[in-house]
Each structure stands twice: as C-alpha cells, then as structure tokens.
Design a protein around this motif. Structure first.
Motif, short mmCIF file in Angstrom:
data_model
loop_
_atom_site.label_atom_id
_atom_site.label_comp_id
_atom_site.label_asym_id
_atom_site.label_seq_id
_atom_site.Cartn_x
_atom_site.Cartn_y
_atom_site.Cartn_z
N SER A 270 48.02 41.06 41.07
CA SER A 270 47.26 39.83 40.78
C SER A 270 48.21 38.67 40.57
N THR A 312 44.21 43.66 37.11
CA THR A 312 43.59 43.38 38.41
C THR A 312 43.40 41.91 38.70
N SER A 313 43.37 41.08 37.65
CA SER A 313 43.08 39.65 37.85
C SER A 313 43.67 38.84 36.71
N TYR A 328 41.95 47.54 34.85
CA TYR A 328 41.34 48.84 35.08
C TYR A 328 40.90 49.51 33.78
N PHE A 352 35.98 49.55 35.79
CA PHE A 352 37.11 48.69 36.12
C PHE A 352 36.67 47.22 36.17
N ASN A 354 37.37 43.98 37.91
CA ASN A 354 38.06 43.61 39.15
C ASN A 354 38.45 42.14 39.23
N SER A 355 37.72 41.27 38.52
CA SER A 355 37.97 39.83 38.66
C SER A 355 37.52 39.10 37.41
N SER A 369 32.84 43.75 37.42
CA SER A 369 33.36 45.12 37.34
C SER A 369 32.87 45.99 38.50
N SER A 370 33.45 47.17 38.58
CA SER A 370 33.15 48.09 39.68
C SER A 370 31.77 48.71 39.59
N SER A 395 29.87 47.64 43.69
CA SER A 395 31.01 47.02 43.01
C SER A 395 31.11 45.53 43.32
N GLN A 397 33.66 42.84 43.79
CA GLN A 397 35.10 42.83 44.08
C GLN A 397 35.81 41.60 43.57
N SER A 441 37.18 41.23 50.50
CA SER A 441 37.83 40.06 49.92
C SER A 441 37.20 38.81 50.50
#
Length: 508
Positions: A270, A312-313, A328, A352, A354-355, A369-370, A395, A397, A441
C-alpha cells in the motif's frame, strides 16, 4: 539531485523583483518584516566608479539596499561628511552627522572620531592636512572605501527571479517531469500547468517499465499529487520513484542515483502521498508502516508494527499529520505521523480490511472489507455511524474518492459492478458491464468524470461516472493485472501486472 536554497536568497530574489517593478512599498515592508537586504548590484564597476568620483547622492541611494557592516558604513558616512564640509554644504553635513544611524554608531563606539567631525564642521575653513593625515588624500580615501564596499556586494543580472523560474521549467521539461509545449501559470494548480485537458479514454500504450528479475513486480502504484512522480511498491520491499513520461527511474533524486532506494523488510502492498507531495506512506505485509520524505528518501517514522498483519491500505489526512490504515487483522487505525502514537482505533470489522479512506473534510473514515461491508466511522468519537453491504457476500476491493464530487465515492466490488455511494454509505447508482468478469482494481480520472476498472481478464473498462455509459475498453496484457492508477492532471494511466511490467497509457 537535491539542492538546498537559503531562505534569505529567496527573499532577495523577491526584493529584486519588487524593486525592478517599482513596488517600493511592498519591498520596504518585506525588508522590515524579514530584516533581509537585497545586497546585490547590477553593475559593480559602475558602483565603484560613483564612489571614486564622489557622486555621494547615488552611492547613498545604493547603500540603502545593501547590507554593509557598520564599520564600513561609518567610514563611508564619515567621508561624505568631510567632503560636504569641504564644499561648505554645512547643513547637509550636519544632517548626516547627527541624524543617521552609522554616525550614531560612530558616536557610541568611537567618540573621538565623532567629536573630530563636529570640530571640523565648526571651523571656518577646511584644511585637508588636518582631515587626511599621513599622506592620505581625498582620492586615496575614496579608493579605499570603494574597495571595502565592493567586497560586500554581489552582482546579479536583471529579472533574476523570472529567469530562474523559466530555467526551472525548462529543466523539468528536459527531465520529462513536465510536458513540452505547454502554457504555464505559476499561480494556478499545484504543478503550474494551465490545464485544459478534458477527461478522455487513455488507451494508447506509450511506455513500459520492466522490473529486473523473474519474481520482482510492483504490488502497488500511485502518482504524487503534484504530478511529477509515479511511485511503485514492490514485492521485494523496494519503493521506487519513476519519471512517468519516459518510464525511467528518476536519477535526479540523489538517493536513487546512488542506488540507496527506499525499502521495507517485506513486500510493500500500500502507498499514499501527502497532498503537498512531500511525504510518502508505505505499508507492508508484516504490518509495518513507514513515512518517507519523498525528495530525500529519508525515513522519518516507522510504525513497527502498526498492525499485527499486512497493511492493505494507507491514507494521509489533509494536514498530513495523521496516517489512516487498514489491515488483514480486521482493524482500522489512525496514527500520529510525527510522534508515532496511536490516535484512534476503529473496531468492528470481522474480515480483511481492504481499503480505507477519509471523506473530503476528514470528519469521517470509510473502510471496506472482504465480507462485503463498508463502514462509516466518526473520526472524533471512533463510533461506527453506518454499515452497508453493496452486494451480499461480495468482497469490496477498493474505495475511491471522486475529485469533482466531494459528497460521493466509488466502491469497487469483486464483481462486474461498481457502486456510487454517499459518504454516509447509501448506494445511489451502479455501473456495470455484462461481459466483464470480476473487477480487481479501479481508478478515477483526473477530472473526476471517468472511472477505469480492470477485470480478472486484464481488460480495462472506462465508464462515464455521471451516466454509467461505457467510453471504451482495452485488453492490457496477457498476464494478470494487479492494480491501476491515474495521473492527477492528465489522461495517463499506469497498470502493474504480475510479470513485473508497468504499462503506461495515454489518450491518443
């Protein structure tokens, strides 16, 4: 290459510009505020000549703008008083002697010299022998003063500030940091480009970056807000800064020229750059966050670790004094950039993260989250204000802000659908394509009118955000694309894949 410039030199450039443009009041205000004198001349020989010829009115006007040591100023004013006395300009001589700062200093430090001048003024005749002893003459004394003053000043060309700015732009164009044949307005936009380029589909590959080694590739990419840098975080832990126009590593950065690259212990997954483009935040798979000075490559703070699992971000707030992160380990945190202390921890995700993203005024935090949940948090209290699931068991992303719309953001789910949402978590629109496989993405264009989404098949789709209509699509490569990012001012896209290639595309 990094160059350090003294603040006083910058002020002198501004002073020269103000005086050349007859902005005397502004120049005087700047001098009083900073106590900096311009201390430069356009022609030192002419200045010396005026001293040797006794053109004291011209000399004194120049001296006002120069920073001369008191000792040399006292010598100058003493000589002027003597010559005015010789010419029987007694009123002017008395004014200089009794009402100027150099003569006041002379009276304090050398009272005998001051009294000698007072005595000379009171005499009915001027005797050179009494005032120029030991073989000294008026001409010799002028020469001594001229040499002394000339050694204190530098010669500078006219319009130096404008010349340096023009040279700076030319150098950046030569380095590929700025486009050629572009009009510049230094007081508009963060890079000085008078941007008129409308959002358009970037589908022409113009350059390719190849990472060395079979197993080396970029896990993440981002452009700096000033538009000068493409930054990559690699699976081997290195962070590199690229010239996005040429696809070459920026060797004008001293640390990269010397191969002292920024690096972390494990894969960098990230990245984020502060709004002033001075600081870079990097997150790695071992839960660590590092803060770097982009220009020098110096690490100013390491959070070791910030999370128990991979970061992750990461996202700076507006002031770049806080760094927001997701992991995570299911947590969302805010740390203080300088002190390294934990400011706030947001607990509630069960999968998780993710962003993460700040809203436009930094009062809210958004996290995805996922397990498909998007949560909105209050920055001050840390409480969860809402939880939304755009698509069940799908999820989320990525969360993307929209430059032209501060009230909405885009949620990228692992499906063929993008969701336009309010900052409170309400879905107001969906964008999709029937042939697209799951999106992995996405990025928003510099003007905020287009969104680019990349599918698992490495096909890039471009949609109008306002209408949801497809603008175009392009198969980027045979390999699996990992991520995609957009330049902040122009229609340039960077996509990174698992084979160690970064594809740079622009609008034809």
């Amino acid at each position: 290459m990094s160059v350090e410039i003294e603040a006083e030199d910058v002020i002198r450039l501004v002073l020269q510009f103000l005086k050349e443009n007859d902005l005397q009041e502004s120049a005087l205000a700047l001098e009083l505020e900073t106590t900096v004198k311009i201390n430069t001349l356009e022609n030192k020989e002419a200045f010396v000549k005026t001293i040797k010829e006794g053109e004291w009115d011209v000399v004194l006007r120049h001296v006002v703008d120069l920073k001369i040591p008191p000792r040399k100023l006292m010598d100058l004013y003493e000589q002027v008083v003597l010559e005015l006395t010789e010419l029987r300009e007694l009123g002017a001589a008395r004014t200089l002697l009794r009402q100027t700062e150099p003569m006041f200093i002379l009276k304090q430090r050398h009272p005998e010299r001051y009294l000698r001048l007072e005595h000379t003024l009171s005499r009915s005749m001027f005797d050179p022998k009494d005032n120029y002893p030991n073989g000294m003459t008026k001409e010799k004394r002028r020469n001594v003063i001229a040499q002394a003053l000339a050694s204190e000043v530098a010669v500078v060309e006219p319009a130096r500030l404008i010349t340096l700015l023009e040279d700076c732009i030319k150098w950046q164009q030569h380095q590929g940091l700025l486009p050629l044949d572009t009009k510049f307005d230094l007081f508009r936009s963060s890079d000085g480009i008078q941007s008129t380029e409308e959002d358009a589909f970037a589908d022409k590959e113009y350059s390719l970056i190849k990472f060395p080694g079979k197993n080396t590739y970029a896990e993440c990419t981002t452009f700096s807000p000033n538009g000068q840098n493409l930054i990559t975080g690699s699976v081997d832990g290195f962070i590199e800064v690229w010239n996005y126009l040429t696809g070459k590593l920026r060797k004008d950065l001293k640390y990269q020229a010397e191969e002292n690259l920024m690096s972390m212990d494990q894969s960098v997954i990230s990245l984020d750059v502060s709004q002033d483009s001075e600081l870079l935040a990097t997150g790695s798979t071992d839960g660590k966050i590092a803060i770097w000075k982009l220009q020098s490559g110096i690490c100013t703070r390491r959070f070791s670790p910030a999370h128990s699992q991979g970061v992750t971000s990461v996202c700076f707030n507006k002031e770049a004094n806080h760094i927001l992160s997701g992991s995570y380990d299911h947590s969302v945190k805010i740390h203080h950039v300088k002190s390294g202390k934990l400011v706030k921890s947001f607990e509630g995700h069960t999968s998780f993260v993710n962003s993460v993203l700040y809203n436009w005024d930094n009062t809210l935090v958004l996290s995805a989250s996922s397990n498909g949940e998007i949560k909105v948090w209050d920055v001050t209290s840390g409480s969860c204000l809402s939880t939304t699931t755009p698509q069940r068991e799908t999820s989320v992303q990525l969360l993307l802000s929209i430059p032209s719309d501060t009230n909405h953001f885009i949620a990228v789910t692992k499906s063929s659908t993008l969701f336009i949402m309010t900052e409170k978590g309400k879905v107001i629109k969906t964008i999709s394509h029937p042939d697209a496989k799951d999106f992995i993405s996405a990025t928003v264009s510099h003007g905020g009118k287009l969104v680019y989404a990349v599918s698992e098949e490495s096909i890039m789709y471009s949609f109008q955000i306002a209408t949801g209509n497809l603008v175009g699509q392009k198969h980027l490569c045979k390999a699996e694309v990992i991520g995609i990012s957009c330049h902040p001012f122009t229609n340039v896209i960077a996509s990174n894949d698992e084979t160690g290639l970064i594809h740079l595309l622009k609008h034809e």
